[in-house]
Motif scaffolding. Structure first.
Motif, PDB file in Angstrom:
ATOM      1  N   SER A 295       0.828  -1.205   0.000  1.00 21.95           N
ATOM      2  CA  SER A 295       0.000   0.000   0.000  1.00 21.95           C
ATOM      3  C   SER A 295       0.864   1.257   0.000  1.00 21.95           C
ATOM      4  O   SER A 295       1.964   1.283   0.546  1.00 21.95           O
ATOM      5  CB  SER A 295      -0.935   0.007   1.210  1.00 21.95           C
ATOM      6  OG  SER A 295      -0.200  -0.001   2.407  1.00 21.95           O
ATOM      7  N   GLU A 296       0.332   2.291  -0.643  1.00 23.90           N
ATOM      8  CA  GLU A 296       1.044   3.564  -0.750  1.00 23.90           C
ATOM      9  C   GLU A 296       0.303   4.691  -0.057  1.00 23.90           C
ATOM     10  O   GLU A 296       0.693   5.843  -0.149  1.00 23.90           O
ATOM     11  CB  GLU A 296       1.251   3.904  -2.226  1.00 23.90           C
ATOM     12  CG  GLU A 296       2.099   2.885  -2.976  1.00 23.90           C
ATOM     13  CD  GLU A 296       2.262   3.219  -4.446  1.00 23.90           C
ATOM     14  OE1 GLU A 296       1.632   4.214  -4.894  1.00 23.90           O
ATOM     15  OE2 GLU A 296       3.023   2.526  -5.133  1.00 23.90           O
ATOM     16  N   GLY A 297      -0.764   4.340   0.630  1.00 22.73           N
ATOM     17  CA  GLY A 297      -1.568   5.347   1.331  1.00 22.73           C
ATOM     18  C   GLY A 297      -2.914   5.502   0.679  1.00 22.73           C
ATOM     19  O   GLY A 297      -2.993   5.876  -0.496  1.00 22.73           O
ATOM     20  N   GLY A 298      -3.980   5.199   1.411  1.00 22.53           N
ATOM     21  CA  GLY A 298      -5.325   5.267   0.858  1.00 22.53           C
ATOM     22  C   GLY A 298      -5.796   3.950   0.285  1.00 22.53           C
ATOM     23  O   GLY A 298      -6.985   3.792  -0.019  1.00 22.53           O
ATOM     24  N   ASP A 299      -4.892   2.977   0.126  1.00 23.64           N
ATOM     25  CA  ASP A 299      -5.263   1.674  -0.426  1.00 23.64           C
ATOM     26  C   ASP A 299      -4.991   0.554   0.584  1.00 23.64           C
ATOM     27  O   ASP A 299      -4.775  -0.596   0.209  1.00 23.64           O
ATOM     28  CB  ASP A 299      -4.503   1.401  -1.719  1.00 23.64           C
ATOM     29  CG  ASP A 299      -2.994   1.468  -1.545  1.00 23.64           C
ATOM     30  OD1 ASP A 299      -2.536   1.945  -0.487  1.00 23.64           O
ATOM     31  OD2 ASP A 299      -2.271   1.042  -2.469  1.00 23.64           O
ATOM     32  N   GLU A 300      -5.018   0.909   1.880  1.00 22.69           N
ATOM     33  CA  GLU A 300      -4.800  -0.084   2.916  1.00 22.69           C
ATOM     34  C   GLU A 300      -5.951  -1.096   2.958  1.00 22.69           C
ATOM     35  O   GLU A 300      -7.107  -0.777   2.627  1.00 22.69           O
ATOM     36  CB  GLU A 300      -4.672   0.579   4.300  1.00 22.69           C
ATOM     37  CG  GLU A 300      -3.442   1.465   4.464  1.00 22.69           C
ATOM     38  CD  GLU A 300      -3.680   2.905   4.079  1.00 22.69           C
ATOM     39  OE1 GLU A 300      -2.869   3.755   4.446  1.00 22.69           O
ATOM     40  OE2 GLU A 300      -4.706   3.172   3.401  1.00 22.69           O
ATOM     41  N   ASN A 301      -5.623  -2.293   3.372  1.00 15.29           N
ATOM     42  CA  ASN A 301      -6.616  -3.349   3.567  1.00 15.29           C
ATOM     43  C   ASN A 301      -6.516  -3.808   5.020  1.00 15.29           C
ATOM     44  O   ASN A 301      -5.530  -4.444   5.407  1.00 15.29           O
ATOM     45  CB  ASN A 301      -6.366  -4.512   2.604  1.00 15.29           C
ATOM     46  CG  ASN A 301      -7.426  -5.599   2.738  1.00 15.29           C
ATOM     47  OD1 ASN A 301      -8.561  -5.323   3.129  1.00 15.29           O
ATOM     48  ND2 ASN A 301      -7.054  -6.834   2.448  1.00 15.29           N
TER      49      ASN A 301
END
Length: 220
Positions: free
Chosen positions: A184-190
């Motif tokens: 993840s690069e920020g905003g796409d966390e799971n």
């Protein structure tokens, strides 16, 4: 005593009387302390603007030279909470030395910033640590004290949230969210969520906290 002198004395007594009946926030600052920050907001849901004073000890022995050969003030800070009423202010709660100074040595990291704010009639003690995250303590006035009812924290790596923790001391529930997306690069966390019960018999009171720096939440 002539009329002019009598009027002068009467005016002086009126002024002194008003000061005694309408205490200002600064009147509650103890000797050898100074005002560091002042925050206003409604803390007891009565529609009046209450006052939170962050105070700082005045002790010249705590003026030291840090590792960068810079003179800094290492005096600790405290908090005074005042309720507004028709006569001015009254003391609601206080803790005179629960916060470290703003000039602590963070080692290889910079020390976190202390922010105090009032939201939804609750007092928030917030520590911001830049790209590393934050932790936030929520207090509410009940049982004649400000009691810790919530805790929230976030562990970050820059814009990426690695882990979030939320504790509700009233429901005795804790939520941990862990980011399972390693790319993840920020905003796409799971996030993977885990709920658990906490064991606590008595709520922590603001006035009883010796040092927020060692108030660990991992025990819950």
């Amino acid at each position: 005593m002539n009329i002019l002198s009598k009027l002068s004395v009467l005016c002086l007594l009126m002024v002194l009387g008003c000061q005694a009946q309408h205490p200002a926030p600064s009147d509650f600052i103890p000797e050898n302390f100074k005002e560091f920050e002042t925050i206003y907001g409604d803390l007891n849901n009565d529609g009046l603007e209450d006052c939170v004073l962050i105070i700082k000890k005045v002790d010249t022995t705590q003026i030291v030279v840090n590792q960068y050969d810079k003179k800094v003030d290492r005096n600790r800070r405290g908090i005074i909470v005042l309720f507004k009423n028709e006569n001015g202010y009254q003391l609601a709660d206080q803790n005179l030395d629960c916060f470290s100074s703003e000039n602590e040595d963070g080692g290889i990291y910079f020390p976190p910033d202390l922010w105090i704010n009032i939201k939804d009639n609750k007092l928030h003690v917030h520590y911001g640590h830049g790209r590393y995250g934050y932790w936030d303590y929520t207090f509410r006035f009940q049982n004649a004290n400000f009691e810790l009812i919530g805790y929230d924290s976030s562990s970050n790596r820059g814009p990426v949230t690695l882990r979030e923790t939320s504790i509700n001391f009233l429901t005795k529930k804790k939520l941990i969210k862990v980011n399972t997306n390693e790319d993840s690069e920020g905003g796409d966390e799971n996030f993977e969520e885990t709920w658990s019960d906490i064991d606590i018999d008595h709520l922590i009171q603001l006035s009883q906290i010796k040092d927020f720096d060692v108030l660990e939440m991992y025990q819950f």
